[in-house]
Scaffold this motif. Structure first.
Motif, PDB file in Angstrom:
ATOM      1  N   VAL A   6       9.100 -26.353  11.347  1.00  0.00           N
ATOM      2  CA  VAL A   6       9.234 -27.416  12.317  1.00  0.00           C
ATOM      3  C   VAL A   6      10.699 -27.712  12.517  1.00  0.00           C
ATOM      4  O   VAL A   6      11.315 -28.084  11.649  1.00  0.00           O
ATOM      5  N   THR A   7      11.021 -27.665  13.840  1.00  0.00           N
ATOM      6  CA  THR A   7      12.367 -27.852  14.165  1.00  0.00           C
ATOM      7  C   THR A   7      12.714 -29.389  14.277  1.00  0.00           C
ATOM      8  O   THR A   7      11.767 -30.060  14.606  1.00  0.00           O
ATOM      9  N   VAL A   8      14.138 -29.660  14.369  1.00  0.00           N
ATOM     10  CA  VAL A   8      14.295 -31.110  14.498  1.00  0.00           C
ATOM     11  C   VAL A   8      13.984 -31.554  15.993  1.00  0.00           C
ATOM     12  O   VAL A   8      13.214 -32.767  16.034  1.00  0.00           O
ATOM     13  N   GLU A  33      23.100 -29.406  17.211  1.00  0.00           N
ATOM     14  CA  GLU A  33      23.730 -29.089  16.114  1.00  0.00           C
ATOM     15  C   GLU A  33      22.979 -29.495  14.677  1.00  0.00           C
ATOM     16  O   GLU A  33      23.138 -28.761  13.973  1.00  0.00           O
ATOM     17  N   PHE A  34      22.137 -30.564  14.805  1.00  0.00           N
ATOM     18  CA  PHE A  34      21.315 -30.288  13.777  1.00  0.00           C
ATOM     19  C   PHE A  34      20.334 -29.357  13.324  1.00  0.00           C
ATOM     20  O   PHE A  34      20.096 -28.851  12.295  1.00  0.00           O
ATOM     21  N   LEU A  73      18.515 -40.083  13.887  1.00  0.00           N
ATOM     22  CA  LEU A  73      18.608 -38.406  13.989  1.00  0.00           C
ATOM     23  C   LEU A  73      18.775 -37.793  12.576  1.00  0.00           C
ATOM     24  O   LEU A  73      18.175 -36.741  12.411  1.00  0.00           O
ATOM     25  N   MET A  74      19.623 -38.541  11.869  1.00  0.00           N
ATOM     26  CA  MET A  74      19.802 -37.831  10.631  1.00  0.00           C
ATOM     27  C   MET A  74      18.167 -38.013   9.780  1.00  0.00           C
ATOM     28  O   MET A  74      18.246 -36.955   8.881  1.00  0.00           O
ATOM     29  N   SER A  80      13.480 -32.274   8.357  1.00  0.00           N
ATOM     30  CA  SER A  80      12.954 -30.921   8.851  1.00  0.00           C
ATOM     31  C   SER A  80      13.653 -30.043   7.763  1.00  0.00           C
ATOM     32  O   SER A  80      13.059 -28.684   7.887  1.00  0.00           O
ATOM     33  N   VAL A  81      14.272 -30.383   6.992  1.00  0.00           N
ATOM     34  CA  VAL A  81      15.035 -29.524   6.136  1.00  0.00           C
ATOM     35  C   VAL A  81      14.106 -29.053   4.576  1.00  0.00           C
ATOM     36  O   VAL A  81      13.612 -30.212   4.177  1.00  0.00           O
TER      37      VAL A  81
END
Length: 355
Positions: A6-8, A33-34, A73-74, A80-81
């Motif tokens: 799953v991407t940001v 960027e994320f 956003l953070m 997602s990580v």
């Protein structure tokens, strides 16, 4: 079977589709960027005698005005990580580092920063800080060496801030000693501005009631709702360092703090404490303000000082109180001086205050 990644951006689109987020072009511009960092961290680390660990990706320093969605956003990014990661408020993290360094000093360790940084780097591949700001000479002196060690160990750092890197610790004591740290940040992290014209936090509070009286179950429920919305259910204590002392507020999230009246005005706090609080938070929720007078004269005096500090710093104030501002302090020494405080409390309820 491996789970699909799953991407940001996927998470962002999902939240927009669910109506939990409003699409914002500036936020979307920060997503690549994320995503760059998430994709790099998702690469398997090949282990072997002659295999060199891959170079960690550059981190991210995301800066911009209050309420633009940096913290949100953070949160999406950390969600997602899939590596050992920690998301923590910068103040809380520095507080921990001070405590651990103190333990190392007691052991007689010569260089107290090295073992502390090593412990962090051994546990994590990603450190996500919210609200990086440096207002304290001790933090300024420690943070450079600490980050240097983290970067050397391959730890990726992502942070949000209200200031561009060059304005960190601006006008601070011995600032020239801090400048190499700013260069290190710019070398190890991509710097991106979140330049949204929209203050989403103000939107959430726009036209909303921010002064609740009388202080009853309804007021408490409404303040709980506002806190939930502004904090997103995430909270931690905030510890302020003021002239060698520590002032703790138990509930803090995304530059919003929540406290009872007596926690702030029933203790021997003064102007320096309230000024530090006002420069640290953008929204303050104070609950259970009683009627003021002879019986709680000292608390009333502190409340006047607190309101002045918040007013000057343009902090958004949300309160529950026993009565309307003009009726909070009607008898006793100081009632006349309180007129100005009542007037400020009225002004701070206006829509758009604190923008």
């Amino acid at each position: 079977m491996a789970m699909p990644m799953v991407t940001v951006t996927d998470l962002y689109e999902q939240r927009v589709a669910e109506g939990r987020l409003t699409r914002d072009a500036a936020q979307e511009a920060a997503l690549p960027e994320f995503e760059r960092i998430r994709a790099a961290l998702a690469q398997p680390v090949k282990k072997g005698l002659f295999r060199k660990a891959p170079e960690p990706p550059k981190g991210l320093y995301l800066w911009g005005g209050v309420g633009r969605g940096k913290s949100m956003l953070m949160d999406l990014f950390v969600e997602s990580v899939d590596v050992p990661a920690r998301r923590v408020h910068f103040h809380a993290f520095m507080q921990e580092m001070h405590a651990q360094m103190h333990i190392e000093r007691k052991k007689g360790t010569e260089d107290v920063i090295k073992p502390v940084a090593k412990r962090v780097a051994d546990e994590l591949r990603l450190l996500a800080f919210d609200e990086m700001q440096i207002t304290d000479i001790t933090d300024a002196m420690i943070v450079g060496r600490l980050f240097e060690q983290l970067f050397l160990a391959g730890c990726v750092v992502v942070t949000t801030s209200n200031r561009v890197p060059d304005d960190l610790y601006k006008d601070g004591l011995n600032r020239q000693l801090f400048l190499p740290f700013i260069e290190l940040l710019k070398d190890k992290m991509a710097v991106q501005e979140l330049a949204s014209p929209k203050d989403h936090r103000q939107d959430r509070l726009a036209g909303a009631q921010v002064y609740f009286s009388p202080n009853n179950a309804e007021a408490r429920a409404e303040i709980d709702r506002i806190w939930q919305e502004l904090s997103g259910g995430q909270e931690e204590p905030l510890v302020l360092h003021v002239q060698g002392r520590e002032v703790e507020l138990p509930r803090f999230s995304n530059a919003v703090a929540r406290s009872g009246f007596y926690q702030l005005c029933g203790k021997a706090l003064g102007a320096a404490d309230y000024l530090k609080l006002a420069e640290t938070v953008r929204v303050l929720i104070i609950e259970d303000i009683p009627t003021l007078g002879r019986s709680n004269f000292n608390e009333a005096k502190r409340f006047v000082t607190l309101v002045d500090a918040l007013y000057e710093a343009k902090v958004k104030l949300i309160v529950s109180a026993a009565d309307q501002p003009e009726m909070l302090y009607v008898e006793g020494v100081g009632a006349f001086e309180f007129d100005r405080t009542a007037s400020r409390l009225r002004e701070m309820q206006a829509e758009g205050w604190g923008q």
